[in-house]
Scaffold this motif. Structure first.
Motif, PDB file in Angstrom:
ATOM      1  N   LYS A   1       0.811  -1.216   0.000  1.00 21.28           N
ATOM      2  CA  LYS A   1       0.000   0.000   0.000  1.00 21.28           C
ATOM      3  C   LYS A   1       0.845   1.266   0.000  1.00 21.28           C
ATOM      4  O   LYS A   1       0.319   2.375  -0.035  1.00 21.28           O
ATOM      5  N   TRP A   2       2.152   1.116   0.017  1.00 19.68           N
ATOM      6  CA  TRP A   2       3.042   2.274   0.055  1.00 19.68           C
ATOM      7  C   TRP A   2       2.940   3.116  -1.208  1.00 19.68           C
ATOM      8  O   TRP A   2       3.016   4.340  -1.154  1.00 19.68           O
ATOM      9  N   LEU A   3       2.774   2.487  -2.357  1.00 18.96           N
ATOM     10  CA  LEU A   3       2.691   3.248  -3.603  1.00 18.96           C
ATOM     11  C   LEU A   3       1.407   4.080  -3.641  1.00 18.96           C
ATOM     12  O   LEU A   3       1.408   5.195  -4.170  1.00 18.96           O
ATOM     13  N   ASP A   4       0.311   3.538  -3.072  1.00 24.74           N
ATOM     14  CA  ASP A   4      -0.922   4.324  -2.967  1.00 24.74           C
ATOM     15  C   ASP A   4      -0.698   5.546  -2.082  1.00 24.74           C
ATOM     16  O   ASP A   4      -1.169   6.639  -2.376  1.00 24.74           O
ATOM     17  N   GLN A   5       0.010   5.353  -0.974  1.00 26.95           N
ATOM     18  CA  GLN A   5       0.294   6.471  -0.065  1.00 26.95           C
ATOM     19  C   GLN A   5       1.176   7.505  -0.754  1.00 26.95           C
ATOM     20  O   GLN A   5       0.961   8.707  -0.613  1.00 26.95           O
ATOM     21  N   ARG A   6       2.161   7.039  -1.508  1.00 27.98           N
ATOM     22  CA  ARG A   6       3.032   7.962  -2.232  1.00 27.98           C
ATOM     23  C   ARG A   6       2.223   8.805  -3.215  1.00 27.98           C
ATOM     24  O   ARG A   6       2.401  10.015  -3.317  1.00 27.98           O
ATOM     25  N   GLN A   7       1.283   8.158  -3.908  1.00 23.37           N
ATOM     26  CA  GLN A   7       0.443   8.879  -4.864  1.00 23.37           C
ATOM     27  C   GLN A   7      -0.494   9.844  -4.139  1.00 23.37           C
ATOM     28  O   GLN A   7      -0.741  10.950  -4.615  1.00 23.37           O
ATOM     29  N   ALA A   8      -0.989   9.450  -2.974  1.00 20.68           N
ATOM     30  CA  ALA A   8      -1.855  10.335  -2.185  1.00 20.68           C
ATOM     31  C   ALA A   8      -1.087  11.586  -1.759  1.00 20.68           C
ATOM     32  O   ALA A   8      -1.646  12.688  -1.762  1.00 20.68           O
TER      33      ALA A   8
ATOM     34  N   ALA B   1       1.452  12.861  -3.422  1.00 21.09           N
ATOM     35  CA  ALA B   1       1.654  13.634  -4.646  1.00 21.09           C
ATOM     36  C   ALA B   1       0.382  14.390  -5.036  1.00 21.09           C
ATOM     37  O   ALA B   1       0.446  15.513  -5.537  1.00 21.09           O
ATOM     38  N   ASP B   2      -0.781  13.774  -4.771  1.00 25.65           N
ATOM     39  CA  ASP B   2      -2.062  14.401  -5.083  1.00 25.65           C
ATOM     40  C   ASP B   2      -2.523  15.368  -3.995  1.00 25.65           C
ATOM     41  O   ASP B   2      -3.595  15.950  -4.113  1.00 25.65           O
ATOM     42  N   ARG B   3      -1.722  15.491  -2.933  1.00 27.37           N
ATOM     43  CA  ARG B   3      -1.989  16.397  -1.810  1.00 27.37           C
ATOM     44  C   ARG B   3      -3.333  16.108  -1.146  1.00 27.37           C
ATOM     45  O   ARG B   3      -4.083  17.015  -0.816  1.00 27.37           O
ATOM     46  N   LEU B   4      -3.633  14.814  -0.946  1.00 26.35           N
ATOM     47  CA  LEU B   4      -4.866  14.417  -0.282  1.00 26.35           C
ATOM     48  C   LEU B   4      -4.740  14.599   1.226  1.00 26.35           C
ATOM     49  O   LEU B   4      -3.639  14.551   1.777  1.00 26.35           O
ATOM     50  N   THR B   5      -5.879  14.758   1.887  1.00 22.54           N
ATOM     51  CA  THR B   5      -5.882  14.825   3.344  1.00 22.54           C
ATOM     52  C   THR B   5      -5.545  13.448   3.900  1.00 22.54           C
ATOM     53  O   THR B   5      -5.588  12.445   3.180  1.00 22.54           O
TER      54      THR B   5
ATOM     55  N   GLU C   1      -8.468   6.323   3.067  1.00 24.58           N
ATOM     56  CA  GLU C   1      -9.505   5.656   2.270  1.00 24.58           C
ATOM     57  C   GLU C   1      -8.909   5.067   1.002  1.00 24.58           C
ATOM     58  O   GLU C   1      -9.214   3.934   0.630  1.00 24.58           O
ATOM     59  N   ARG C   2      -8.049   5.813   0.338  1.00 26.97           N
ATOM     60  CA  ARG C   2      -7.435   5.343  -0.904  1.00 26.97           C
ATOM     61  C   ARG C   2      -6.578   4.106  -0.662  1.00 26.97           C
ATOM     62  O   ARG C   2      -6.607   3.161  -1.446  1.00 26.97           O
ATOM     63  N   SER C   3      -5.816   4.118   0.429  1.00 27.36           N
ATOM     64  CA  SER C   3      -4.896   3.010   0.715  1.00 27.36           C
ATOM     65  C   SER C   3      -5.562   1.851   1.434  1.00 27.36           C
ATOM     66  O   SER C   3      -4.990   0.766   1.517  1.00 27.36           O
ATOM     67  N   GLY C   4      -6.729   2.080   2.000  1.00 28.95           N
ATOM     68  CA  GLY C   4      -7.410   1.022   2.739  1.00 28.95           C
ATOM     69  C   GLY C   4      -6.778   0.759   4.097  1.00 28.95           C
ATOM     70  O   GLY C   4      -6.696  -0.389   4.533  1.00 28.95           O
ATOM     71  N   VAL C   5      -6.297   1.817   4.746  1.00 29.59           N
ATOM     72  CA  VAL C   5      -5.696   1.694   6.077  1.00 29.59           C
ATOM     73  C   VAL C   5      -6.394   2.667   7.025  1.00 29.59           C
ATOM     74  O   VAL C   5      -7.172   3.526   6.599  1.00 29.59           O
ATOM     75  N   ALA C   6      -6.111   2.543   8.302  1.00 31.15           N
ATOM     76  CA  ALA C   6      -6.674   3.442   9.303  1.00 31.15           C
ATOM     77  C   ALA C   6      -6.067   4.836   9.149  1.00 31.15           C
ATOM     78  O   ALA C   6      -4.917   4.971   8.723  1.00 31.15           O
TER      79      ALA C   6
END
Length: 149
Positions: A96-103, A105-109, A115-120
């Motif tokens: 799930k690290w690549l999802d977090q990296r993209q989040a 980059a996308d400047r998500l909260t 939610e995107r990564s499926g983690v707490a």
């Protein structure tokens, strides 16, 4: 896997229910993402193979642990992996690290990243700060190398 086992696997996949297929796809996707994360980390380490303890250059592959290649220094005998001594050390869910990296980059909260990564959200918060600390860790490693030279 040999051809016979592969044919048997395809036969079994054909018998899966819709829910089981969905679960299988999810697991395969997670495994693929984890492999991509590990490959990215390993590519970085293979370019800079030296011992972080003694700065020795006689570092050899020494098995794997948690999906990461272990390296052993022939000089001091200590072992490390690609994330040892970095802010990413001891973090789980490499897939799930690549999802977090993209989040990032996308400047998500934090909550949207979770939610995107499926983690707490607490995990996404911890990852955010660890990921943002990586460039500082790289600079620190360069200073460590210069100090040990």
């Amino acid at each position: 896997m040999n051809k016979r086992d592969m044919r048997r696997l395809w036969d079994l996949v054909g018998r899966l229910t819709r829910a089981q297929r969905k679960e299988l796809i999810g697991r395969l996707t997670a495994q693929t993402a984890a492999s991509e994360s590990v490959e990215l980390l390993e590519a970085t380490v293979s370019r800079h193979r030296h011992c972080p303890h003694c700065a020795g250059e006689r570092v050899v592959c020494n098995g794997t642990a948690d999906g990461l290649q272990r390296y052993k220094c022939r000089g001091c005998g200590r072992t490390v992996n690609a994330v040892w001594g970095t802010p990413l050390a001891r973090l789980r869910h490499k897939g799930k690290w690549l999802d977090q990296r993209q989040a990032l980059a996308d400047r998500l909260t934090v909550h949207r990243a979770a939610e995107r990564s499926g983690v707490a959200p607490s995990t996404a918060f911890r990852w955010r700060h660890r990921f943002l600390a990586v460039p500082r860790g790289v600079k620190r490693d360069d200073r460590l190398r210069a100090r040990n030279s």
